[in-house]
Design an enzyme around this catalytic site. Structure first.
Site, PDB file in Angstrom:
ATOM      1  N   HIS A  71       0.832  -1.213   0.000  1.00 10.86           N
ATOM      2  CA  HIS A  71       0.000   0.000   0.000  1.00 10.86           C
ATOM      3  C   HIS A  71       0.865   1.262   0.000  1.00 10.86           C
ATOM      4  O   HIS A  71       0.423   2.308   0.472  1.00 10.86           O
ATOM      5  CB  HIS A  71      -0.960   0.017   1.194  1.00 10.86           C
ATOM      6  CG  HIS A  71      -1.747  -1.246   1.363  1.00 10.86           C
ATOM      7  ND1 HIS A  71      -2.862  -1.549   0.616  1.00 10.86           N
ATOM      8  CD2 HIS A  71      -1.550  -2.311   2.190  1.00 10.86           C
ATOM      9  CE1 HIS A  71      -3.325  -2.733   0.977  1.00 10.86           C
ATOM     10  NE2 HIS A  71      -2.540  -3.225   1.923  1.00 10.86           N
ATOM     11  N   SER A 192      14.980  20.216 -15.868  1.00 10.01           N
ATOM     12  CA  SER A 192      13.779  21.010 -16.121  1.00 10.01           C
ATOM     13  C   SER A 192      14.136  22.201 -16.997  1.00 10.01           C
ATOM     14  O   SER A 192      15.245  22.740 -16.928  1.00 10.01           O
ATOM     15  CB  SER A 192      13.192  21.495 -14.792  1.00 10.01           C
ATOM     16  OG  SER A 192      12.247  22.524 -14.995  1.00 10.01           O
ATOM     17  N   LYS A 198      16.388  20.319 -10.974  1.00 13.57           N
ATOM     18  CA  LYS A 198      15.646  19.094 -11.275  1.00 13.57           C
ATOM     19  C   LYS A 198      16.488  18.076 -12.048  1.00 13.57           C
ATOM     20  O   LYS A 198      17.305  18.431 -12.878  1.00 13.57           O
ATOM     21  CB  LYS A 198      14.384  19.402 -12.095  1.00 13.57           C
ATOM     22  CG  LYS A 198      13.345  20.230 -11.376  1.00 13.57           C
ATOM     23  CD  LYS A 198      12.659  19.421 -10.281  1.00 13.57           C
ATOM     24  CE  LYS A 198      11.803  18.298 -10.846  1.00 13.57           C
ATOM     25  NZ  LYS A 198      10.730  18.771 -11.715  1.00 13.57           N
ATOM     26  N   ASN A 200      15.052  14.746 -13.821  1.00 12.18           N
ATOM     27  CA  ASN A 200      13.825  13.986 -14.038  1.00 12.18           C
ATOM     28  C   ASN A 200      14.107  12.594 -14.619  1.00 12.18           C
ATOM     29  O   ASN A 200      14.876  12.460 -15.571  1.00 12.18           O
ATOM     30  CB  ASN A 200      12.900  14.737 -14.993  1.00 12.18           C
ATOM     31  CG  ASN A 200      12.515  16.105 -14.443  1.00 12.18           C
ATOM     32  OD1 ASN A 200      12.357  16.272 -13.242  1.00 12.18           O
ATOM     33  ND2 ASN A 200      12.396  17.087 -15.319  1.00 12.18           N
ATOM     34  N   GLU A 205       9.635   7.362 -16.942  1.00 14.16           N
ATOM     35  CA  GLU A 205       8.318   7.946 -17.181  1.00 14.16           C
ATOM     36  C   GLU A 205       7.815   7.629 -18.587  1.00 14.16           C
ATOM     37  O   GLU A 205       6.632   7.303 -18.782  1.00 14.16           O
ATOM     38  CB  GLU A 205       8.372   9.454 -16.962  1.00 14.16           C
ATOM     39  CG  GLU A 205       8.589   9.846 -15.507  1.00 14.16           C
ATOM     40  CD  GLU A 205       8.736  11.345 -15.315  1.00 14.16           C
ATOM     41  OE1 GLU A 205       8.642  12.091 -16.309  1.00 14.16           O
ATOM     42  OE2 GLU A 205       8.950  11.778 -14.166  1.00 14.16           O
ATOM     43  N   GLN A 237      -6.281  -6.508 -42.522  1.00 15.03           N
ATOM     44  CA  GLN A 237      -5.032  -5.809 -42.798  1.00 15.03           C
ATOM     45  C   GLN A 237      -4.695  -4.835 -41.662  1.00 15.03           C
ATOM     46  O   GLN A 237      -3.571  -4.347 -41.562  1.00 15.03           O
ATOM     47  CB  GLN A 237      -5.106  -5.064 -44.125  1.00 15.03           C
ATOM     48  CG  GLN A 237      -5.919  -3.790 -44.105  1.00 15.03           C
ATOM     49  CD  GLN A 237      -5.824  -3.043 -45.436  1.00 15.03           C
ATOM     50  OE1 GLN A 237      -5.725  -3.648 -46.487  1.00 15.03           O
ATOM     51  NE2 GLN A 237      -5.848  -1.723 -45.361  1.00 15.03           N
TER      52      GLN A 237
END
Length: 374
Positions: A71, A192, A198, A200, A205, A237
């Site tokens: 969880h 970023s 940043k 990323n 992703e 097709q």
């Protein structure tokens, strides 16, 4: 017609006999099967590469400990290698599903004609042997209208996408400042356009995002086929675009993701600090009561009461006074409590097959290293 024209250009007049006792219907069906047969083998190789990358990363951090989650809440301590090996097992099932799909795919429809074969009887078995097929189709109507093999392959590819997407989600969480468990290379991240701090996790992703395409391709083909009467219909097709796209998408994702994981670094100290949360060993405390003869439901209740006390007093579970443990059960002596809250002992105790004891994980790593080396 293009194939026939090219063959005639290469070998002369005999090329014009290519179409004898054949139709576009069975020729397209055999071409697609042959192409997919090669592509499945290529994706299986890429799956092995993905597994190898995970096993290599696990081997570099074989003793690293981290919290396991349910969880998305801290649950119990596990070895980082055990977590990665969970995905190795998933990709092994993917490899097996593709092998199953390839086995059912490898039946030659050529010679079925447009629908009802031909009065010119060809040696289909000999042609199948030359083209690498295991057998020939036994019903001409089924042979030219069957695309089950494509649906099976797209289903297997979609599951690969789902497994990659789940791994992507773990990596994205681990790479966040809140977790800080993993560091990805600059080659596999981007900054970023606005915020200079940043980094990323774009590869993860994008992989997560492309899973939707794989699921959509499967649903697209199933929808195309669901209302078609026998035998061939021009709707069929529409099988090419989803098939080609899914193989391209999965191949790129596996190749790039494996490269990213090979370059990744696990932040052992940060993960261990999170795994040292004594709450992660609350179940071990309940297990110790079970070994002392307390029914698990009762032991769960007793330890739950201790957790509530620790939370109310805002102290770690293992820092409760000895009297609180003895009030819960005479079996929870200071020596017992001390042994339960030892992280190394807790991991060593998880010896059941499939559990993350260091010995089990070492053996499973060796198992996969041997398979992947061969």
């Amino acid at each position: 017609m293009n194939i026939e024209a090219e063959l005639t250009r290469r070998i002369g007049e005999p090329g014009a006999k290519l179409h004898t006792a054949r139709s576009r219907n069975d020729q397209v069906a055999v071409d697609l099967r042959m192409w997919m047969r090669d592509e499945i083998a290529r994706v299986q190789d890429l799956l092995r590469g993905m597994q190898s990358a995970l096993v290599e990363l696990a081997g570099r951090h074989q003793e690293a400990v981290m919290p396991g989650y349910t969880h998305l809440q801290r649950a119990q301590p596990v070895l980082f290698a055990h977590h990665l090996l969970a995905y190795v097992e998933m990709f092994a099932r993917d490899h097996g599903r593709l092998a199953d799909a390839a086995r059912r795919l490898n039946v030659m429809p050529l010679g079925s004609g447009a629908i009802a074969g031909s009065t010119i009887v060809l040696d289909r078995e000999e042609v199948a042997k030359e083209l690498g097929f295991d057998s020939v189709s036994q019903n001409s109507m089924d042979a030219v209208s069957d695309r089950d093999f494509a649906c099976e392959a797209l289903s297997a590819l979609a599951l690969i996408g789902i497994h990659l997407s789940r791994l992507s989600e773990d990596v994205i969480l681990w790479a966040s400042a809140e977790f800080g468990f993993i560091e990805l290379s600059d080659r596999h991240t981007t900054g970023s356009s606005l915020m200079p701090q940043k980094k990323n996790p774009d590869i993860a992703e994008l992989t997560r995002g492309k899973t939707g395409r794989l699921l959509g391709n499967l649903v697209s083909l199933l929808t195309t086929l669901k209302g078609l009467p026998l035998t061939y219909n021009r709707d069929m097709q529409e099988d090419k675009e989803p098939v080609f796209d899914s193989f391209d998408t999965v191949s790129a994702a596996l190749e790039i993701f494996a490269e990213m994981m090979r370059d990744a670094v696990f932040c052992e100290e940060r993960a261990r600090a999170a795994a040292l949360d004594p709450m992660l060993l609350a179940t071990d405390l309940a297990d110790r009561l079970v070994l002392a003869g307390v029914p698990f439901r009762k032991s769960h209740e007793l330890v739950g009461g201790l957790v509530a006390r620790a939370n109310a007093r805002k102290v770690p579970l293992d820092q409760l006074p000895a009297g609180d443990f003895l009030d819960a059960s005479a079996s929870l002596t200071p020596a017992v409590v001390s042994s339960v809250f030892d992280l190394s002992s807790g991991l060593e105790a998880r010896r059941a097959p499939g559990s993350p004891s260091p010995r089990n994980v070492t053996a499973r790593l060796a198992h996969w290293q041997k398979i992947l080396a061969s």
